[in-house]
Scaffold this active site. Sequence first.
Site, short mmCIF file in Angstrom:
data_model
loop_
_atom_site.label_atom_id
_atom_site.label_comp_id
_atom_site.label_asym_id
_atom_site.label_seq_id
_atom_site.Cartn_x
_atom_site.Cartn_y
_atom_site.Cartn_z
N ASP A 1 -15.50 9.40 9.38
CA ASP A 1 -14.59 8.47 8.98
C ASP A 1 -13.17 9.01 9.10
O ASP A 1 -13.14 10.33 8.55
CB ASP A 1 -14.69 7.55 7.77
CG ASP A 1 -14.04 6.31 7.62
OD1 ASP A 1 -14.69 5.17 7.93
OD2 ASP A 1 -12.67 6.29 7.35
N ARG B 1 0.97 -1.32 -0.15
CA ARG B 1 -0.09 0.00 0.08
C ARG B 1 0.85 1.21 -0.19
O ARG B 1 0.57 2.39 -0.64
CB ARG B 1 -0.96 0.23 1.28
CG ARG B 1 -2.02 -1.09 1.17
CD ARG B 1 -3.23 -1.14 1.98
NE ARG B 1 -4.10 -2.07 2.05
CZ ARG B 1 -5.21 -2.00 2.81
NH1 ARG B 1 -5.42 -1.08 3.66
NH2 ARG B 1 -6.17 -3.04 2.50
#
Length: 282
Positions: free
Chosen positions: A155, A50
């Site tokens: 979030d 990632r």
Amino acid sequence: MTALHAQRRERTCAHDARISEEDFRRAAALLRQLAGIVLAPHKISLVQSRLARRLKALGLDNFKEYLDLVSGPDGVDERTEFVNALTTNLTSFFRERHHFEHLASELLQNVLRKRPPRVRLWSAGCSNGAEAYSIAMTMLPALEAGLDVKILATDIDTRVLGRAKRAIYAADQVEEAPPALRSKCMRSVGPGEVEIIGPARNAIRFRQLNLFAQWPMQGAFDAIFCRNVLIYFDAEDKARLVDRFAHKLAPGGFLYLGHSEALMSDHPMLEPVGRTIYRRRA
């Protein structure tokens, strides 16, 4: 070095980079500091893959350079990208359906019967918005009745919040939504895509929020959903977060946790009333 060789090196350096155990520990410590998320040692390959995308985007050669940037004074913007890259966003419409059945039979029916002046719900860790829209669709009868129902959806990941605000999903992503609600709350916007519309969309406000930072919300909530989020934190942080949720619930309000996040010990303010469902004691 020729220009061609330089271009080839630029394309391959990030791909070839390997994260050392020291850099992994450093990345894990940064993520814990910034978001409270605990990375187990076996996640090293996930972190490498990632973050390699961020190395490539920034033209950096190795993970040490990248972590120096993220932790330094010039890394304010990249810290957001760092957290975005390492957070996991797995959700779906009406996931763990028993929670929405409980919401409809308990909170919604109570709201329709008593018609309180305001109803507030929170989707904490809302990911791409599927959970928040599922909550809104469940509360649709109250919205259609003109009651003041608002849903806060938060979030830490700014990318998924952008997707949530767009409110457009692949048709197969919404298959678990009841057909009657799909017909009322969604419209086709292209081949294989639907958009959330109407009161179920308008009732939600999406905001970026770190759950371990100060919460700006002043009032109490009638229901809080925080599902499949606590699994990323250690035991101490889980307990601290549950305690904060309990204090933000109105008396009689409900806390919905993920299927693997049942409270392992009694909480003085919460009583279990269903499968990973807790009610704040009056």
